[in-house]
Enzyme design. Structure first.
Site, PDB file in Angstrom:
ATOM      1  NE  ARG A 162      -4.246  -1.298   0.364  1.00 34.82           N
ATOM      2  CZ  ARG A 162      -4.372  -2.533  -0.177  1.00 34.82           C
ATOM      3  NH1 ARG A 162      -3.378  -3.254  -0.940  1.00 34.82           N
ATOM      4  NH2 ARG A 162      -5.475  -3.170  -0.009  1.00 34.82           N
ATOM      5  CB  SER A 238      -8.874  -0.610   3.949  1.00 36.93           C
ATOM      6  OG  SER A 238      -9.473  -1.801   3.507  1.00 36.93           O
ATOM      7  CD  GLU A 333      -5.424   2.191   2.025  1.00 40.64           C
ATOM      8  OE1 GLU A 333      -4.606   1.940   1.026  1.00 40.64           O
ATOM      9  OE2 GLU A 333      -6.762   2.539   2.110  1.00 40.64           O
TER      10      GLU A 333
END
Ligand code: EPU
Length: 338
Positions: A162, A238, A333
């Site tokens: 990520r 998320s 995130e």
């Protein structure tokens, strides 16, 4: 090009929060993007490029600079070689759909992820056993230092879980205009990614030799069952990254929680943030118009708050609760501009 003043950011982000952008402009071509970047430099304005705003949150003070809405969109797919590319403002899932229709494998498990093609390398998006870094060959960008268009190789993008150069060491320097992929023509050797929930769903439907289209369809059905549609329930997907911990930490937690899920990872062990939040008793928890989503605790939905502060309070509450219970600090995130 028209430059608009004092435009709300809430309608341009999927969590529907955020104050005003001082200036806002739409770019539809690379030339327009260059022109507007020169304009910003001339007027000493900070720049922020927005795709579909699905992985970004602005604070109530908004953005004191120029927001560029990226609508540079086009795709190019060669079914026989597997080479495919898309301009950065193209809707991600439309690109996936086109690749799957051409029987190309490599991004089918990334079906229905909200956002644009340009955002995919920034976050190195991943789901159900695939990560976009494994098929990206290069990324075309506008370098705002030199005001020239250049290409970064896969290696130069410095992809990790990520994360990428675009979110870390070169944050703010490059504006992505096009992403190039090498996919694989799916022949009889094609195998679906090995990811438990995906395999279970395929088996459940009696599909033993799945096609790329089967995988896409199953991923779409899992996502629709577990993840809220941002156009109905505003959210950013998320909200936390899955934390990476040491083997020792995992072992200590397993003593207490023998059924805790975890995954092997290059830098240690990856835990499931959703499981930690869920096991801390926070699934369905509401506060100030924000809610921990009932079917996937990693997603925070906006039930009607207009204030970024509500999201911040929820984030802090979750971090504190999970830290006190497990000794693990969760990190957000999405990009937070506040
Ligand atoms: N779990 C719970 N309770 C929950 C949520 C999850 O116990 O409320 C458990 C699950 O049972 C499973 C484990 O946690 O054992 C992992 O859950 P899941 O497979 O749903 O995946 P995730 O790690 O929570 C990641 C990505 C998602 C992606 C899914 C599917 C991150 C931060 N998130 O979620 O990506 O769709 O895997 O591959 O890596 C996103 O980035 O926005 C996103 C939605």
């Amino acid at each position: 090009m028209d430059v608009f003043q004092n435009q709300t950011l809430a309608t341009h982000t999927t969590v529907r929060l955020g104050g005003n952008a001082r200036y806002m402009v739409v770019a539809r071509t690379e030339d327009e993007l260059l022109e507007v970047t020169q304009y910003a430099r001339h007027n000493q304005l900070r720049i922020m490029v927005l795709g579909s705003g699905s992985n970004i949150v602005f604070g109530d003070d908004g953005f004191d600079g120029l927001v560029i809405l990226n609508e540079i969109s086009d795709t190019n797919i060669d079914a026989s070689t597997g080479y495919a590319s898309a301009k950065s403002g193209t809707n991600w899932d439309e690109f996936v759909q086109q690749c799957v229709s051409n029987n190309l494998a490599g991004i089918e498990a990334l079906s229905l992820i909200p956002g644009t093609v340009g955002a995919s390398p920034v976050n190195n998006i991943g789901a159900y056993g695939q990560e976009v870094k494994d098929t990206i060959t290069k990324v075309r960008v506008l370098d705002t230092d030199s005001l020239t268009f250049v290409e970064l190789s896969n290696k130069e993008c410095q992809f990790t879980y990520r994360n990428s150069i675009f979110k870390s060491s070169a944050y703010g320097r490059y504006i992505i205009t096009e992403v190039f992929f090498k996919l694989a023509p799916a022949n009889e050797d094609y195998a679906a990614p090995r990811y438990a929930s995906l395999q279970t769903a395929l088996n459940g439907q009696g599909i033993l030799e799945p096609t790329v289209q089967n995988v896409r369809d199953v991923v779409i059905s899992i996502r629709q069952a577990k993840l809220p549609d941002p156009s109905v329930l505003p959210n950013t997907g998320s909200f936390f990254k899955n934390p990476i911990v040491s083997q020792e930490k995992r072992d200590a937690l397993l003593q207490q929680y023998p059924t805790m899920p975890y995954f092997a990872h290059k830098q240690g062990v990856k835990l499931a943030a959703g499981w930690l939040i869920d096991t801390a008793g926070l699934k369905g928890y509401t506060q100030d118009g924000m809610r921990v989503y009932d079917k996937q605790a990693l997603v925070l939905v906006n039930d009607g708050t207009r204030s970024f502060q509500s999201l911040l309070n929820m984030k802090n509450h979750i971090q504190k609760t999970v830290y006190e219970k497990f000794g693990v600090m969760l990190e957000p995130e999405p990009e937070i501009i506040a």
